[in-house]
Design a protein around this motif. Structure first.
Motif, PDB file in Angstrom:
ATOM      1  N   GLY A 220     -11.958   9.379  63.517  1.00 29.97           N
ATOM      2  CA  GLY A 220     -10.607   8.998  63.915  1.00 29.97           C
ATOM      3  C   GLY A 220      -9.554   9.985  63.460  1.00 29.97           C
ATOM      4  N   VAL A 221      -9.782  10.629  62.306  1.00 26.31           N
ATOM      5  CA  VAL A 221      -8.879  11.700  61.851  1.00 26.31           C
ATOM      6  C   VAL A 221      -9.183  12.987  62.592  1.00 26.31           C
ATOM      7  CG1 VAL A 221      -8.133  13.078  59.868  1.00 26.31           C
ATOM      8  CG2 VAL A 221      -8.583  10.631  59.596  1.00 26.31           C
ATOM      9  N   GLY A 222     -10.465  13.254  62.794  1.00 29.53           N
ATOM     10  CA  GLY A 222     -10.884  14.351  63.646  1.00 29.53           C
ATOM     11  C   GLY A 222     -10.860  15.722  63.005  1.00 29.53           C
ATOM     12  N   ALA A 223     -11.305  16.710  63.803  1.00 28.44           N
ATOM     13  CA  ALA A 223     -11.333  18.125  63.426  1.00 28.44           C
ATOM     14  C   ALA A 223     -12.072  18.303  62.106  1.00 28.44           C
ATOM     15  CB  ALA A 223      -9.930  18.697  63.405  1.00 28.44           C
ATOM     16  N   GLN A 224     -11.381  18.744  61.065  1.00 28.05           N
ATOM     17  CA  GLN A 224     -12.027  19.031  59.786  1.00 28.05           C
ATOM     18  C   GLN A 224     -12.769  17.826  59.242  1.00 28.05           C
ATOM     19  OE1 GLN A 224      -9.386  21.233  57.393  1.00 28.05           O
ATOM     20  NE2 GLN A 224     -10.816  21.590  55.731  1.00 28.05           N
ATOM     21  N   MET A 225     -12.228  16.652  59.409  1.00 32.86           N
ATOM     22  CA  MET A 225     -12.875  15.448  58.894  1.00 32.86           C
ATOM     23  C   MET A 225     -14.155  15.091  59.644  1.00 32.86           C
ATOM     24  SD  MET A 225     -11.829  13.549  56.248  1.00 32.86           S
ATOM     25  CE  MET A 225     -11.777  11.777  56.595  1.00 32.86           C
ATOM     26  N   THR A 226     -14.365  15.657  60.812  1.00 37.28           N
ATOM     27  CA  THR A 226     -15.597  15.366  61.544  1.00 37.28           C
ATOM     28  C   THR A 226     -16.766  16.187  61.045  1.00 37.28           C
ATOM     29  OG1 THR A 226     -15.125  16.986  63.281  1.00 37.28           O
ATOM     30  CG2 THR A 226     -14.355  14.732  63.645  1.00 37.28           C
ATOM     31  N   ASN A 227     -16.518  17.163  60.180  1.00 34.84           N
ATOM     32  CA  ASN A 227     -17.609  18.010  59.703  1.00 34.84           C
ATOM     33  C   ASN A 227     -18.299  17.335  58.518  1.00 34.84           C
ATOM     34  OD1 ASN A 227     -19.036  20.256  58.247  1.00 34.84           O
ATOM     35  ND2 ASN A 227     -18.275  21.355  60.034  1.00 34.84           N
ATOM     36  N   PRO A 228     -19.591  17.030  58.613  1.00 36.70           N
ATOM     37  CA  PRO A 228     -20.270  16.299  57.538  1.00 36.70           C
ATOM     38  C   PRO A 228     -20.454  17.112  56.270  1.00 36.70           C
ATOM     39  CG  PRO A 228     -21.852  17.023  59.167  1.00 36.70           C
ATOM     40  CD  PRO A 228     -20.499  17.333  59.733  1.00 36.70           C
ATOM     41  N   ILE A 229     -20.198  18.416  56.338  1.00 35.49           N
ATOM     42  CA  ILE A 229     -20.401  19.285  55.190  1.00 35.49           C
ATOM     43  C   ILE A 229     -19.088  19.563  54.476  1.00 35.49           C
ATOM     44  CG2 ILE A 229     -21.241  21.557  54.443  1.00 35.49           C
ATOM     45  CD1 ILE A 229     -22.993  21.484  57.053  1.00 35.49           C
ATOM     46  N   SER A 230     -18.098  20.061  55.208  1.00 34.34           N
ATOM     47  CA  SER A 230     -16.866  20.565  54.590  1.00 34.34           C
ATOM     48  C   SER A 230     -15.668  19.637  54.742  1.00 34.34           C
ATOM     49  CB  SER A 230     -16.525  21.938  55.185  1.00 34.34           C
ATOM     50  OG  SER A 230     -16.428  21.882  56.599  1.00 34.34           O
ATOM     51  N   SER A 231     -15.876  18.396  55.143  1.00 37.24           N
ATOM     52  CA  SER A 231     -14.763  17.469  55.399  1.00 37.24           C
ATOM     53  C   SER A 231     -13.819  17.247  54.217  1.00 37.24           C
ATOM     54  CB  SER A 231     -15.294  16.123  55.898  1.00 37.24           C
ATOM     55  OG  SER A 231     -16.309  15.621  55.066  1.00 37.24           O
ATOM     56  N   PRO A 232     -14.245  17.386  52.942  1.00 39.13           N
ATOM     57  CA  PRO A 232     -13.268  17.197  51.857  1.00 39.13           C
ATOM     58  C   PRO A 232     -12.181  18.269  51.806  1.00 39.13           C
ATOM     59  CG  PRO A 232     -15.495  16.832  51.045  1.00 39.13           C
ATOM     60  CD  PRO A 232     -15.618  17.442  52.410  1.00 39.13           C
ATOM     61  N   GLY A 233     -12.203  19.226  52.713  1.00 39.79           N
ATOM     62  CA  GLY A 233     -11.100  20.173  52.804  1.00 39.79           C
ATOM     63  C   GLY A 233      -9.819  19.531  53.291  1.00 39.79           C
ATOM     64  N   ASP A 234      -9.920  18.375  53.925  1.00 39.22           N
ATOM     65  CA  ASP A 234      -8.738  17.577  54.261  1.00 39.22           C
ATOM     66  C   ASP A 234      -8.559  16.548  53.153  1.00 39.22           C
ATOM     67  OD1 ASP A 234      -6.818  15.796  55.240  1.00 39.22           O
ATOM     68  OD2 ASP A 234      -7.536  15.940  57.306  1.00 39.22           O
ATOM     69  N   PRO A 235      -7.433  16.575  52.432  1.00 40.77           N
ATOM     70  CA  PRO A 235      -7.274  15.645  51.299  1.00 40.77           C
ATOM     71  C   PRO A 235      -7.314  14.170  51.676  1.00 40.77           C
ATOM     72  CG  PRO A 235      -5.225  16.846  51.760  1.00 40.77           C
ATOM     73  CD  PRO A 235      -6.298  17.501  52.568  1.00 40.77           C
ATOM     74  N   ILE A 236      -7.183  13.845  52.956  1.00 40.73           N
ATOM     75  CA  ILE A 236      -7.296  12.443  53.349  1.00 40.73           C
ATOM     76  C   ILE A 236      -8.723  11.937  53.130  1.00 40.73           C
ATOM     77  CG2 ILE A 236      -7.956  12.731  55.781  1.00 40.73           C
ATOM     78  CD1 ILE A 236      -5.310  10.280  54.388  1.00 40.73           C
ATOM     79  N   PHE A 237      -9.681  12.857  53.009  1.00 41.43           N
ATOM     80  CA  PHE A 237     -11.079  12.505  52.756  1.00 41.43           C
ATOM     81  C   PHE A 237     -11.197  11.522  51.594  1.00 41.43           C
ATOM     82  CE2 PHE A 237     -14.900  13.010  50.263  1.00 41.43           C
ATOM     83  CZ  PHE A 237     -15.930  13.086  51.174  1.00 41.43           C
ATOM     84  N   TYR A 238     -10.495  11.809  50.501  1.00 39.24           N
ATOM     85  CA  TYR A 238     -10.647  11.000  49.293  1.00 39.24           C
ATOM     86  C   TYR A 238     -10.063   9.601  49.478  1.00 39.24           C
ATOM     87  CZ  TYR A 238     -11.935  15.493  47.401  1.00 39.24           C
ATOM     88  OH  TYR A 238     -12.568  16.699  47.206  1.00 39.24           O
ATOM     89  N   MET A 239      -9.025   9.484  50.281  1.00 34.35           N
ATOM     90  CA  MET A 239      -8.454   8.166  50.567  1.00 34.35           C
ATOM     91  C   MET A 239      -9.415   7.345  51.424  1.00 34.35           C
ATOM     92  SD  MET A 239      -5.733   8.670  48.903  1.00 34.35           S
ATOM     93  CE  MET A 239      -4.754   7.248  49.318  1.00 34.35           C
ATOM     94  N   HIS A 240     -10.059   8.013  52.360  1.00 40.48           N
ATOM     95  CA  HIS A 240     -11.035   7.347  53.229  1.00 40.48           C
ATOM     96  C   HIS A 240     -12.220   6.845  52.410  1.00 40.48           C
ATOM     97  CE1 HIS A 240     -13.873   6.536  56.418  1.00 40.48           C
ATOM     98  NE2 HIS A 240     -14.595   7.610  56.155  1.00 40.48           N
ATOM     99  N   HIS A 241     -12.762   7.703  51.548  1.00 41.51           N
ATOM    100  CA  HIS A 241     -13.943   7.289  50.799  1.00 41.51           C
ATOM    101  C   HIS A 241     -13.603   6.297  49.689  1.00 41.51           C
ATOM    102  CE1 HIS A 241     -17.667   9.030  52.297  1.00 41.51           C
ATOM    103  NE2 HIS A 241     -16.871   9.927  52.872  1.00 41.51           N
ATOM    104  N   ALA A 242     -12.383   6.299  49.211  1.00 43.22           N
ATOM    105  CA  ALA A 242     -11.982   5.250  48.274  1.00 43.22           C
ATOM    106  C   ALA A 242     -11.981   3.896  48.980  1.00 43.22           C
ATOM    107  CB  ALA A 242     -10.608   5.554  47.686  1.00 43.22           C
TER     108      ALA A 242
END
Length: 350
Positions: A220-242
């Motif tokens: 739903g966030v898309g682009a960088q967040m769709t990559n299963p390897i490097s997705s934590p490059g978008d800081p929203i990653f940590y909010m999602h996984h929390a």
């Protein structure tokens, strides 16, 4: 459809093939847990404190010598890159990301003076409408959608960050990229979460969440967040996984005598799982885009050794499985992170 079928088939076989780990005590010594709260409930000053701490990590030099990283923020991303193939569609999916979040929170607190607990994004409130979510405000959030051919985030606090890791295993400078997909984000809805919460054992619950809300948040966030390897490059990653960690914690609390010690699944993805080199992407689909990259970017290169499985003699995840944080935090067994209010972790969710 073929990709979706393979994922469902593989997940089902995981449930059938992986027995539960024997019960083990995890006595609580946590008497004053930190409270992790939803982003939308924080005061503007609290949001600013969190964002400022994240920007601090983006300004501090790397300290652990991890591949491609220039800053502490990058090193957190590198921990995920180096272990991505044993962090998804496996039994340690929830425990790994729980300790990973704690490592992020620890750096925010110890390196950047953040005094709060790690917040989370209550995604079910924005399901189907990520593009309008207040968490992506440029004034007191994470900035908005990507623009232009490169899908760069050009507003908000992270607009000028140059991320050196990704897409995938590639080491290359790029912006933080997003491409909202509101339709995909529907998988974060309250109804979907409730369906997973109704599962009565860990294997069914884990597969349900990872195949629905987990993928919907990333896609739903898309682009960088769709990559299963490097997705934590978008800081929203940590909010999602929390948010996902909250779902797991709330599920555990419904039957703590069983669910605080219930573990199983595979240590490595089974045949047909959508992992690097397996011909798919677990967070989305479609042609290569900035952030997602190409299939070549998803194949582990020679300078990234296969991550080791430590603590389990076979391919079944047990409570003795060791989770690796590459020196950012001491390595911990799954047993040590099963209880958020136990002998090691000490937090709870609102």
């Amino acid at each position: 459809m073929l990709f979706k079928s393979l994922v469902i088939l593989a997940a089902a076989s995981s449930v059938l093939a992986a027995p539960l780990m024997e019960r083990q005590s995890n006595a609580s010594t946590c008497t004053d847990p930190d409270l992790r709260r939803a982003w939308h409930t924080l005061k503007d000053s609290e949001k600013k404190a969190y964002i400022d701490a994240e920007l601090c990590l983006m300004s501090k030099p790397a300290a652990h010598g991890l591949r491609g990283a220039r800053t502490l923020f990058d090193e957190m991303q590198s921990v995920h890159v180096l272990q991505s193939e044993i962090a998804h569609w496996v039994g340690q999916f929830f425990p790994f990301h729980r300790l990973y979040l704690r490592a992020h929170e620890y750096l925010l607190q110890t390196e950047c003076g953040y005094e709060g607990a790690h917040p989370y994004w209550a995604e079910h409130l924005d399901a189907g409408a990520f593009s309008n979510a207040t968490i992506f405000s440029a004034e007191n959030g994470f900035g908005g959608n990507g623009v232009g051919d490169l899908l760069c985030v050009e507003d908000g606090p992270f607009a000028n960050y140059t991320n050196p890791l990704g897409p995938g295993y590639k080491v290359s400078d790029h912006c933080i990229e997003r491409r909202f997909a509101d339709r995909v984000s529907r998988g974060s809805s309250a109804a979907v979460v409730e369906a997973c919460m109704a599962k009565t054992n860990f294997l069914e619950f884990w597969n349900c969440v990872e195949m629905t809300s987990h993928g919907a948040g990333h896609g739903g966030v898309g682009a960088q967040m769709t990559n299963p390897i490097s997705s934590p490059g978008d800081p929203i990653f940590y909010m999602h996984h929390a948010w996902l960690d909250r779902i797991w914690a709330k599920w555990q609390e419904e039957d703590p005598s069983v669910r605080m010690t219930e573990m199983g699944g595979n240590n490595r993805p089974r045949l047909g799982m959508a992992m690097p080199g397996a011909g798919g992407n677990p967070f989305g689909s479609g042609p290569p885009t900035p952030g997602l990259g190409s299939m070549e970017d998803m194949i582990r290169p020679d300078d990234v050794p296969a991550p080791a499985i430590i603590g389990d003699p076979g391919n079944v995840t047990t409570l003795n499985h060791l989770i690796t944080m590459y020196g950012i935090l001491p390595n911990r067994t799954i047993s040590e992170v099963m209880n958020t209010k136990g002998s090691y972790l000490c937090y709870e969710y609102d």
